[in-house]
Design a protein around this motif. Structure first.
Motif, PDB file in Angstrom:
ATOM      1  N   TYR A 109      -8.951  -6.176  -1.915  1.00 30.74           N
ATOM      2  CA  TYR A 109      -8.668  -7.606  -2.150  1.00 30.74           C
ATOM      3  C   TYR A 109      -8.461  -8.376  -0.852  1.00 30.74           C
ATOM      4  CZ  TYR A 109      -7.686  -5.527  -6.705  1.00 30.74           C
ATOM      5  OH  TYR A 109      -7.778  -4.801  -7.850  1.00 30.74           O
ATOM      6  N   LEU A 134      -0.973   4.720   0.020  1.00 30.51           N
ATOM      7  CA  LEU A 134      -2.249   4.734  -0.700  1.00 30.51           C
ATOM      8  C   LEU A 134      -3.440   4.880   0.251  1.00 30.51           C
ATOM      9  CD1 LEU A 134      -1.549   1.924  -3.310  1.00 30.51           C
ATOM     10  CD2 LEU A 134      -1.925   4.329  -3.818  1.00 30.51           C
ATOM     11  N   ASN A 135      -3.279   4.422   1.504  1.00 28.43           N
ATOM     12  CA  ASN A 135      -4.373   4.550   2.477  1.00 28.43           C
ATOM     13  C   ASN A 135      -4.726   6.015   2.755  1.00 28.43           C
ATOM     14  OD1 ASN A 135      -4.701   1.824   2.850  1.00 28.43           O
ATOM     15  ND2 ASN A 135      -3.139   1.709   4.443  1.00 28.43           N
ATOM     16  N   HIS A 171       0.822  -1.212   0.000  1.00 32.25           N
ATOM     17  CA  HIS A 171       0.000   0.000   0.000  1.00 32.25           C
ATOM     18  C   HIS A 171       0.857   1.263   0.000  1.00 32.25           C
ATOM     19  CE1 HIS A 171       0.618   0.381   4.369  1.00 32.25           C
ATOM     20  NE2 HIS A 171       0.498  -0.940   4.368  1.00 32.25           N
ATOM     21  N   PRO A 205     -14.253  10.054  -3.586  1.00 29.92           N
ATOM     22  CA  PRO A 205     -14.534  11.434  -3.200  1.00 29.92           C
ATOM     23  C   PRO A 205     -13.268  12.163  -2.757  1.00 29.92           C
ATOM     24  CG  PRO A 205     -15.319   9.903  -1.540  1.00 29.92           C
ATOM     25  CD  PRO A 205     -14.833   9.073  -2.668  1.00 29.92           C
ATOM     26  N   GLU A 206     -13.306  13.461  -2.938  1.00 32.61           N
ATOM     27  CA  GLU A 206     -12.136  14.266  -2.579  1.00 32.61           C
ATOM     28  C   GLU A 206     -11.973  14.323  -1.061  1.00 32.61           C
ATOM     29  OE1 GLU A 206     -10.792  17.946  -4.870  1.00 32.61           O
ATOM     30  OE2 GLU A 206     -12.021  18.688  -3.242  1.00 32.61           O
ATOM     31  N   LYS A 207     -10.719  14.258  -0.609  1.00 39.81           N
ATOM     32  CA  LYS A 207     -10.474  14.332   0.831  1.00 39.81           C
ATOM     33  C   LYS A 207     -10.255  15.791   1.220  1.00 39.81           C
ATOM     34  CE  LYS A 207      -8.879   9.665   1.380  1.00 39.81           C
ATOM     35  NZ  LYS A 207      -7.992   8.736   2.009  1.00 39.81           N
ATOM     36  N   LYS A 244      -6.241  -1.160  -8.138  1.00 46.60           N
ATOM     37  CA  LYS A 244      -6.244  -0.741  -6.733  1.00 46.60           C
ATOM     38  C   LYS A 244      -5.588   0.639  -6.573  1.00 46.60           C
ATOM     39  CE  LYS A 244      -3.261  -2.199  -3.467  1.00 46.60           C
ATOM     40  NZ  LYS A 244      -2.595  -3.098  -2.509  1.00 46.60           N
ATOM     41  N   GLU A 278     -17.491  13.646   4.677  1.00 49.55           N
ATOM     42  CA  GLU A 278     -16.041  13.554   4.473  1.00 49.55           C
ATOM     43  C   GLU A 278     -15.715  12.365   3.567  1.00 49.55           C
ATOM     44  OE1 GLU A 278     -13.251  15.222   4.991  1.00 49.55           O
ATOM     45  OE2 GLU A 278     -12.072  13.533   4.297  1.00 49.55           O
ATOM     46  N   GLY A 279     -15.001  12.662   2.478  1.00 47.49           N
ATOM     47  CA  GLY A 279     -14.675  11.630   1.502  1.00 47.49           C
ATOM     48  C   GLY A 279     -13.919  10.459   2.101  1.00 47.49           C
ATOM     49  N   ALA A 280     -13.050  10.769   3.074  1.00 52.99           N
ATOM     50  CA  ALA A 280     -12.215   9.715   3.675  1.00 52.99           C
ATOM     51  C   ALA A 280     -13.065   8.640   4.357  1.00 52.99           C
ATOM     52  CB  ALA A 280     -11.255  10.332   4.675  1.00 52.99           C
ATOM     53  N   GLN A 325      -7.825   3.310  -8.175  1.00 49.07           N
ATOM     54  CA  GLN A 325      -9.059   3.535  -7.398  1.00 49.07           C
ATOM     55  C   GLN A 325      -8.765   4.278  -6.091  1.00 49.07           C
ATOM     56  OE1 GLN A 325     -10.228   1.221  -4.527  1.00 49.07           O
ATOM     57  NE2 GLN A 325     -11.806   2.763  -4.218  1.00 49.07           N
ATOM     58  N   THR A 326      -7.722   3.865  -5.394  1.00 44.69           N
ATOM     59  CA  THR A 326      -7.493   4.454  -4.072  1.00 44.69           C
ATOM     60  C   THR A 326      -6.823   5.826  -4.133  1.00 44.69           C
ATOM     61  OG1 THR A 326      -5.489   3.136  -3.899  1.00 44.69           O
ATOM     62  CG2 THR A 326      -7.427   2.288  -2.796  1.00 44.69           C
ATOM     63  N   ILE A 335     -15.830   7.414   3.266  1.00 43.49           N
ATOM     64  CA  ILE A 335     -16.478   6.541   2.281  1.00 43.49           C
ATOM     65  C   ILE A 335     -15.461   5.638   1.597  1.00 43.49           C
ATOM     66  CG2 ILE A 335     -17.979   6.485   0.257  1.00 43.49           C
ATOM     67  CD1 ILE A 335     -18.751   9.352   0.842  1.00 43.49           C
ATOM     68  N   THR A 336     -14.231   6.138   1.449  1.00 45.38           N
ATOM     69  CA  THR A 336     -13.230   5.435   0.657  1.00 45.38           C
ATOM     70  C   THR A 336     -12.835   4.104   1.281  1.00 45.38           C
ATOM     71  OG1 THR A 336     -12.364   7.624   0.214  1.00 45.38           O
ATOM     72  CG2 THR A 336     -11.019   5.781  -0.525  1.00 45.38           C
ATOM     73  N   VAL A 337     -12.677   3.107   0.427  1.00 46.30           N
ATOM     74  CA  VAL A 337     -12.118   1.827   0.882  1.00 46.30           C
ATOM     75  C   VAL A 337     -10.593   1.970   0.826  1.00 46.30           C
ATOM     76  CG1 VAL A 337     -11.904  -0.635   0.407  1.00 46.30           C
ATOM     77  CG2 VAL A 337     -14.063   0.552  -0.051  1.00 46.30           C
ATOM     78  N   PRO A 338      -9.900   1.888   1.952  1.00 49.40           N
ATOM     79  CA  PRO A 338      -8.443   2.072   1.925  1.00 49.40           C
ATOM     80  C   PRO A 338      -7.729   0.945   1.175  1.00 49.40           C
ATOM     81  CG  PRO A 338      -9.155   1.419   4.110  1.00 49.40           C
ATOM     82  CD  PRO A 338     -10.396   1.631   3.309  1.00 49.40           C
ATOM     83  N   ALA A 339      -6.547   1.262   0.686  1.00 48.60           N
ATOM     84  CA  ALA A 339      -5.788   0.277  -0.106  1.00 48.60           C
ATOM     85  C   ALA A 339      -5.527  -0.992   0.693  1.00 48.60           C
ATOM     86  CB  ALA A 339      -4.481   0.902  -0.565  1.00 48.60           C
ATOM     87  N   SER A 340      -5.327  -0.840   2.002  1.00 48.32           N
ATOM     88  CA  SER A 340      -5.025  -2.027   2.831  1.00 48.32           C
ATOM     89  C   SER A 340      -6.197  -2.999   2.872  1.00 48.32           C
ATOM     90  CB  SER A 340      -4.707  -1.590   4.260  1.00 48.32           C
ATOM     91  OG  SER A 340      -3.629  -0.729   4.252  1.00 48.32           O
TER      92      SER A 340
END
Lengths: 521, 112
Positions: free
Chosen positions: B70, A382-383, A307, A458-460, A449, B58-60, A452-453, B62-67
């Protein structure tokens, strides 16, 4: 004065001049330093293109350093060449073009990217030294000089990987690279010394004409193959690579991609031109094929779970090198089998060779895009990224092109080279093609991945102030994007004019030996 | 032709692919343009559906984090990844040791 005759020397002289001029000219200011970096990188690129044109038109160029005449490889009465000789066939010229494009793009990108850091005179100096080492490895005809250029490239890499020395991770990555480089270089030197001790020659063409398979020769071959496979990042010798690529400044990671290809070039030169028909059976080709398969599969599976963006791309380097090893290894397997070579071997070599070009362009572009993201956001995890496509549309567009190309999505250039590899290696065993296909699927999954990430979603709120990167960085990425698109839209032209001549030169051991030795042996 | 590559087993033509892609894309876009007859603009049909929950601002959130991407793949492959990550210790001596062992094994096999 016929400049064409001096192109091999100029190809090394220009970056060498840059390396020494940088500490002298850098105190004159940012503009002078940047002009030196971009200007000389561009001149080096032009020289490599002229050299490629000259080699395609006139055949292998041989350049003798310090002799009575630059074209006289074997002075009267001499049985073996003793001077430093540059031997540039279509394969060397092809590699030099790939390397100088990456070097130019990295230089353009670094002008803005490195702006907020100090000691940039040293940075430019090391950057040119790394370019010099890489190009020297690609055009030298002498195995000891190959070692010298390998060392120049290693030392410059060590300095550049640890350039951000306030980051402990960068220093650690550089130290690990130094450790493995020095041990492996000594092993390489032992092999070169052993060949010199037996054949009284260091010139690869001369040794290639004399070599007979024996115990010492086999051990020397293993030492050379092991070292060069480690340097190009083949599994399981790749462990230094993700750290080094991730910690180096992005412009340097871009150039390191091409430098690793110089080691792959060395590996192929040793196997095809130095040993060639004297490889002594199928063991070494199968070692290279096995390393290729393992690199592809284990590299990509490690990449999928990363990541940290540059580390993820670094693991993909391991995986992509596997494709080249697979294609070139299959070609090596049928080197003495004319029918196999005609049916699938030469196609596999062309696929591997085309993949070298493609990989250098899109992987360098991916590193630059990752660098652009870091420059704009200060984040590499990426997180912590997301929604950047709105703020960085050009970077996003170029990243998508590179990601699609590396994933082998049609119609991109990565698909074409992979197609050549799939179809040709299938003829040896279907399992080889299956592993390559599975790797390609996982590569796509991995870059979906990242896309997408980092770019979608959505914008942070923390990225509302993020802006597109400066024009110099976009231009650096643009150079590589154009190269990817040209190879995508005109694959036949690229293969006919760049790849096929290089592949023919690689398999023509007699031609490589004859260019230096004539009918002397 | 500039775009055709013969592989020895078939061929690849980038311009044919581009033409096919353009036709397919035009067809898909035409179908999409037909829309749904029951769609009404400005109603709750325009609202984002987020598993029946209120969409966070807040967008953060909703987002699925990279970690987490999969996760099923990684869970299924956990034993494989355990071996693979244990190999990558990152210790300098391990890296050099691996190089020495591989070269030594190659040397043994090449002489056999």
């Amino acid at each position: 004065m016929n400049w064409n005759a001096h192109l091999p020397a100029l190809l090394l002289a220009v970056p060498l001049f840059g390396a020494f001029a940088s500490p002298v000219l850098s105190p004159f200011g940012r503009t002078t330093r940047n002009a030196l970096l971009a200007g000389l990188s561009f001149v080096t690129l032009l020289v490599s293109l002229l050299l490629m044109k000259s080699v395609l038109a006139g055949g292998t160029a041989v350049y003798v350093m310090g002799g009575e005449s630059t074209g006289l490889a074997l002075p009267l009465g001499m049985k073996l060449p003793i001077r430093i000789i540059m031997e540039v066939d279509a394969f060397s010229a092809f590699m030099a073009v790939c390397g100088t494009v990456a070097s130019f793009a990295g230089a353009l990108f670094s002008m803005n990217y490195m702006d907020k850091f100090t000691a940039l005179g040293r940075f430019v100096s090391l950057y040119f030294l790394l370019t010099l080492g890489m190009l020297g490895m690609m055009i030298t005809g002498d195995i000891f000089n190959f070692f010298v250029f390998l060392e120049i490239a290693s030392i410059a890499s060590i300095g550049l990987i640890a350039f951000w020395r306030d980051r402990p991770e960068a220093v650690e990555a550089s130290f690990k690279y130094m450790l493995i480089s020095q041990v492996s270089s000594m092993v390489f030197l032992i092999a070169a010394g052993a060949l010199y001790g037996k054949y009284n020659a260091l010139n690869m063409a001369a040794i290639g004409g004399l070599i007979k398979p024996g115990t010492m020769e086999k051990l020397a071959l293993v030492f050379l193959v092991g070292t060069l496979a480690m340097k190009c990042g083949a599994f399981p010798l790749h462990m230094w690579l993700p750290d080094a690529y991730a910690e180096a400044p992005s412009g340097v990671s871009c150039l390191l991609v091409a430098v690793s290809q110089a080691s792959l070039y060395g590996l192929m030169r040793v196997c095809f031109s130095l040993y060639g028909v004297n490889l002594g059976g199928a063991f070494i080709p199968w070692v290279i094929i096995s390393m290729g398969l393992a690199s592809m599969f284990f590299g990509v599976t490690m990449a999928v779970v990363q990541h940290e963006i540059k580390r993820l791309i670094g693991y993909h380097s391991v995986s992509q090198v596997g494709y080249m090893l697979l294609g070139l290894g299959v070609g090596m397997l049928v080197l003495t089998d004319a029918r196999g070579m005609a049916e699938y071997g030469f196609t596999a070599i062309k696929g591997g060779m085309f993949h070298i070009f493609n990989y250098t362009m899109y992987k360098a572009l991916l590193f630059l895009a990752a660098g652009a993201v870091y420059y704009a956001t200060g984040k590499r995890d990426l997180n912590e990224l997301g929604g950047l496509a709105r703020r960085m549309p050009f970077t996003t567009g170029m990243f998508v092109i590179a990601a699609a190309a590396i994933s082998g999505l049609p119609p991109f250039n990565g698909f074409v080279s992979k197609l050549l590899i799939y179809e040709s290696v299938f003829a040896v065993h279907p399992a080889l093609a299956v592993v390559a296909l599975v790797t390609s699927v996982l590569t796509l999954a991995s870059f979906v991945k990242v896309f997408q990430t980092a770019f979608l979603g959505p914008e942070k709120s923390s990225f509302t102030a993020v802006r597109e990167v400066p024009a110099g960085m976009l231009f650096g990425m643009g150079v590589l994007t154009v190269a990817v698109l040209v190879a995508t839209l005109f694959p036949s032209w690229t293969i006919s004019n760049l790849v096929e001549p290089a592949a023919k030169a690689l398999v023509d051991q007699a031609g490589y030996i004859g260019a230096v030795m004539g009918g002397g042996l | 032709m500039l775009g055709t590559v013969y592989t020895g087993f078939g061929y690849w033509d980038v311009w044919s692919w581009a033409a096919f892609f353009a036709i397919a894309a035009a067809l898909v876009l035409w179908l999409r343009a037909q829309g749904r007859e029951d769609y009404k603009e400005g109603t709750d049909q325009d609202e984002i559906y987020w598993s029946g929950n209120v969409v966070p601002e807040e967008g953060a959130d909703i987002t699925v984090p990279a970690s987490s991407a999969y996760w099923g793949f990684r869970k299924a492959m956990a034993p494989f990844y355990k071996v693979l990550t244990e190999m990558h210790t990152g210790i300098g001596t391990d890296i050099v040791g691996c190089y020495v062992v591989v070269v030594a094994l190659m040397a043994v096999f090449v002489l056999m």
